[in-house]
Design an enzyme around this catalytic site. Structure first.
Site, PDB file in Angstrom:
ATOM      1  N   GLU A  33      -5.815 -14.305  -0.603  1.00  0.00           N
ATOM      2  CA  GLU A  33      -5.192 -14.814   0.625  1.00  0.00           C
ATOM      3  C   GLU A  33      -6.030 -14.523   1.857  1.00  0.00           C
ATOM      4  OE1 GLU A  33      -1.220 -13.441   1.689  1.00  0.00           O
ATOM      5  OE2 GLU A  33      -0.678 -13.475  -0.422  1.00  0.00           O
TER       6      GLU A  33
ATOM      7  N   CYS B 274      -7.995 -13.052   9.159  1.00  0.00           N
ATOM      8  CA  CYS B 274      -7.733 -11.827   8.397  1.00  0.00           C
ATOM      9  C   CYS B 274      -8.150 -12.102   6.957  1.00  0.00           C
ATOM     10  CB  CYS B 274      -6.245 -11.492   8.473  1.00  0.00           C
ATOM     11  SG  CYS B 274      -5.763 -10.132   7.411  1.00  0.00           S
TER      12      CYS B 274
ATOM     13  N   CYS C  29      -5.084  -4.407  -5.426  1.00  0.00           N
ATOM     14  CA  CYS C  29      -5.395  -3.139  -4.770  1.00  0.00           C
ATOM     15  C   CYS C  29      -4.842  -2.010  -5.627  1.00  0.00           C
ATOM     16  CB  CYS C  29      -4.729  -3.109  -3.388  1.00  0.00           C
ATOM     17  SG  CYS C  29      -5.066  -1.621  -2.420  1.00  0.00           S
TER      18      CYS C  29
ATOM     19  N   CYS D 135       0.440   1.752  -1.874  1.00  0.00           N
ATOM     20  CA  CYS D 135       1.364   1.978  -0.753  1.00  0.00           C
ATOM     21  C   CYS D 135       2.722   1.352  -1.090  1.00  0.00           C
ATOM     22  CB  CYS D 135       0.804   1.400   0.545  1.00  0.00           C
ATOM     23  SG  CYS D 135      -0.736   2.182   1.048  1.00  0.00           S
TER      24      CYS D 135
ATOM     25  N   CYS E  77       3.943  -2.212   0.303  1.00  0.00           N
ATOM     26  CA  CYS E  77       2.953  -3.301   0.324  1.00  0.00           C
ATOM     27  C   CYS E  77       2.999  -4.142  -0.952  1.00  0.00           C
ATOM     28  CB  CYS E  77       1.563  -2.712   0.517  1.00  0.00           C
ATOM     29  SG  CYS E  77       0.260  -3.965   0.523  1.00  0.00           S
TER      30      CYS E  77
ATOM     31  N   GLY F 112      -6.267  -5.586  -0.454  1.00  0.00           N
ATOM     32  CA  GLY F 112      -7.355  -4.706  -0.863  1.00  0.00           C
ATOM     33  C   GLY F 112      -7.625  -3.575   0.101  1.00  0.00           C
ATOM     34  N   GLU F 113      -8.308  -2.559  -0.407  1.00  0.00           N
ATOM     35  CA  GLU F 113      -8.716  -1.433   0.424  1.00  0.00           C
ATOM     36  C   GLU F 113     -10.232  -1.549   0.619  1.00  0.00           C
ATOM     37  OE1 GLU F 113      -7.654   1.074   2.361  1.00  0.00           O
ATOM     38  OE2 GLU F 113      -9.775   1.510   2.536  1.00  0.00           O
TER      39      GLU F 113
ATOM     40  N   SER G 140      -9.703  -2.065   8.355  1.00  0.00           N
ATOM     41  CA  SER G 140      -8.508  -1.239   8.246  1.00  0.00           C
ATOM     42  C   SER G 140      -8.517  -0.464   6.930  1.00  0.00           C
ATOM     43  CB  SER G 140      -7.280  -2.156   8.308  1.00  0.00           C
ATOM     44  OG  SER G 140      -6.102  -1.416   8.140  1.00  0.00           O
TER      45      SER G 140
ATOM     46  N   SER H  28      -4.493   3.233   8.774  1.00  0.00           N
ATOM     47  CA  SER H  28      -3.074   3.027   8.479  1.00  0.00           C
ATOM     48  C   SER H  28      -2.430   4.391   8.323  1.00  0.00           C
ATOM     49  CB  SER H  28      -2.922   2.214   7.188  1.00  0.00           C
ATOM     50  OG  SER H  28      -3.496   0.937   7.367  1.00  0.00           O
ATOM     51  N   LEU H  29      -1.756   4.827   9.366  1.00  0.00           N
ATOM     52  CA  LEU H  29      -1.219   6.185   9.391  1.00  0.00           C
ATOM     53  C   LEU H  29       0.220   6.212   8.845  1.00  0.00           C
ATOM     54  CD1 LEU H  29      -1.925   9.091  10.238  1.00  0.00           C
ATOM     55  CD2 LEU H  29      -1.073   8.546  12.522  1.00  0.00           C
ATOM     56  N   HIS H  30       1.083   5.484   9.486  1.00  0.00           N
ATOM     57  CA  HIS H  30       2.464   5.228   9.020  1.00  0.00           C
ATOM     58  C   HIS H  30       3.400   6.435   8.971  1.00  0.00           C
ATOM     59  CE1 HIS H  30       0.835   1.364   8.293  1.00  0.00           C
ATOM     60  NE2 HIS H  30       0.441   1.535   7.055  1.00  0.00           N
TER      61      HIS H  30
ATOM     62  N   ASN I 108       7.515  -5.446   7.041  1.00  0.00           N
ATOM     63  CA  ASN I 108       7.865  -6.739   6.489  1.00  0.00           C
ATOM     64  C   ASN I 108       8.491  -6.479   5.122  1.00  0.00           C
ATOM     65  OD1 ASN I 108       7.828  -9.553   6.288  1.00  0.00           O
ATOM     66  ND2 ASN I 108       5.748  -9.646   7.099  1.00  0.00           N
TER      67      ASN I 108
ATOM     68  N   CYS J 256       1.868  -9.384   3.534  1.00  0.00           N
ATOM     69  CA  CYS J 256       0.572  -9.473   2.881  1.00  0.00           C
ATOM     70  C   CYS J 256       0.767  -9.507   1.377  1.00  0.00           C
ATOM     71  CB  CYS J 256      -0.267  -8.244   3.197  1.00  0.00           C
ATOM     72  SG  CYS J 256       0.021  -7.570   4.810  1.00  0.00           S
TER      73      CYS J 256
END
Ligand code: SAH
Length: 346
Positions: free
Chosen positions: A94, A107, A114, A118, A121, A161-162, A193, A216-218, A292, A335
């Protein structure tokens, strides 16, 4: 997979050596590079100012990466377009095209799937399939520019992906994307990111790039972060902050913290205070993302007004914070959801 060499993943210097070894002049390598990375040619046959001989030889010896369009969704709200691209091996990825006042942003995905896991996700639900090659990252942007007919000025590596888990390919991609012989996108307009692979963040600091690093802290405590992100078992928030400080020191570039607000999980005043304490000393910018929700998990968005209250608390304390505009809310939101719809049912 194809055994042929991937010519669109070769930086200009490599392409020059490659063609020189085959007895071609450096000038032809430059021409070919321009066809691939500036004129965005769809194949060797379009490179009309190169000899037929050279084109046919390339056809035989090299693979020419060109993504196919599997599906396009367009938002009726803001014109955002989501593309599902097909790769040569049948996998799909995507990419998202967003129009802003200051320019067009794309993006891109860095991996097929991945393995970071997480919890909120969708991209990670089936694990990692494989890394994307530089040409496959580049062609997401090239294809979108070809289709829309508009120049892309900003690139964010925030799709599936990372990126730091595909480090070598990412570096070749970043250098080619920002090369003056290619699309020549300003490094300052590129953001990568990461969920926080500490050794890679430090390595990136050494690369002498002027890109923006987003973390990406979260969550602001290790305990809470571990509930949301398995990677937090490996690296503590303290180690992350040290890596961020190192990146800032080496590059002079401010880090962005991404913080997905999850209702009742990380959106209290106390969380905001913790975030201020982390962001302030590093002069970080905070990007708040209302979570999301995905159907496989029961995370919910923050209650009405909570997102704004959270943002205002940060701002009052002198921490610059923006709420990510929910682009394309009406098209397969989170995503990885578009890709998931296309996966064969297991
Ligand atoms: N692997 C990289 C980049 C991919 S995701 C990373 O972790 O940063 C880009 C951002 O979207 C990350 O901050 C990620 O945590 C966040 N994200 C993923 N799924 C989400 C969802 N359902 N709701 C809100 N944010 C999400």
């Amino acid at each position: 997979m194809n055994e042929k060499k991937d010519i669109k993943s070769m930086p200009l210097s490599v392409l020059m050596e490659e063609l020189a070894a085959a007895g071609e002049k450096p000038f032809h390598a430059k021409q070919m590079y321009q066809w691939m990375h500036v004129k965005l040619a769809g194949g060797f046959e379009e490179m009309t100012d190169l000899s037929r001989n050279l084109r046919e030889k390339c056809e035989r010896e090299y693979e020419y990466t060109k993504l196919t369009v599997v599906e396009v969704q367009e938002s009726k709200i803001d014109g955002t377009k989501k593309f599902l691209f097909g790769l040569a091996d049948g996998n799909v990825v995507e990419s998202v095209w967003m129009k802003y006042r200051h320019g067009n942003s794309v993006c891109i995905s860095s991996q097929v799937g991945c393995r970071m896991g997480c919890r909120f996700c969708a991209s990670t639900l089936d694990g990692l399939e494989r890394n994307l090659r530089p040409s496959e990252m580049l062609d997401q942007i090239y294809s979108i520019q070809r289709i829309t007919g508009e120049r892309v000025s900003n690139v964010v590596v925030m799709g599936t992906g990372e990126p730091m888990d595909n480090y070598e390919n990412l570096m070749v991609f970043l250098r080619m994307l920002t090369d003056e012989n290619g699309l020549n996108i300003s490094q300052r307009n590129v953001t990568v990111s990461t969920c926080g692979l500490v050794p890679r963040m430090k390595q990136l600091a050494e690369e002498k790039l002027q890109i923006t690093l987003a973390l990406s802290l979260h969550a602001v405590s290790d305990e809470k972060r571990r509930q949301l992100m398995p990677i937090a078992e490996r690296y503590s928030i303290r180690e992350l902050m040290e890596a961020c400080a190192y990146y800032f020191e080496k590059t002079g570039r401010r880090i962005t913290f991404e913080y997905s607000l999850v209702g009742g999980v990380n959106d209290t005043d106390k969380d905001a205070e913790g975030l201020i304490a982390l962001a302030k000393p590093l002069h970080c910018h905070v990007n708040l993302i209302p979570v999301n929700p995905i159907k496989e998990r029961d995370y919910v968005q923050s209650k009405n007004g909570r997102v704004q209250a959270f943002r205002e608390k940060l701002e009052r304390a002198g921490v610059a914070a923006t709420v990510r505009r929910e682009m394309g809310r009406d098209i397969d939101g989170a995503c990885g959801q578009l890709r998931r719809r296309h996966l064969p049912r297991k």
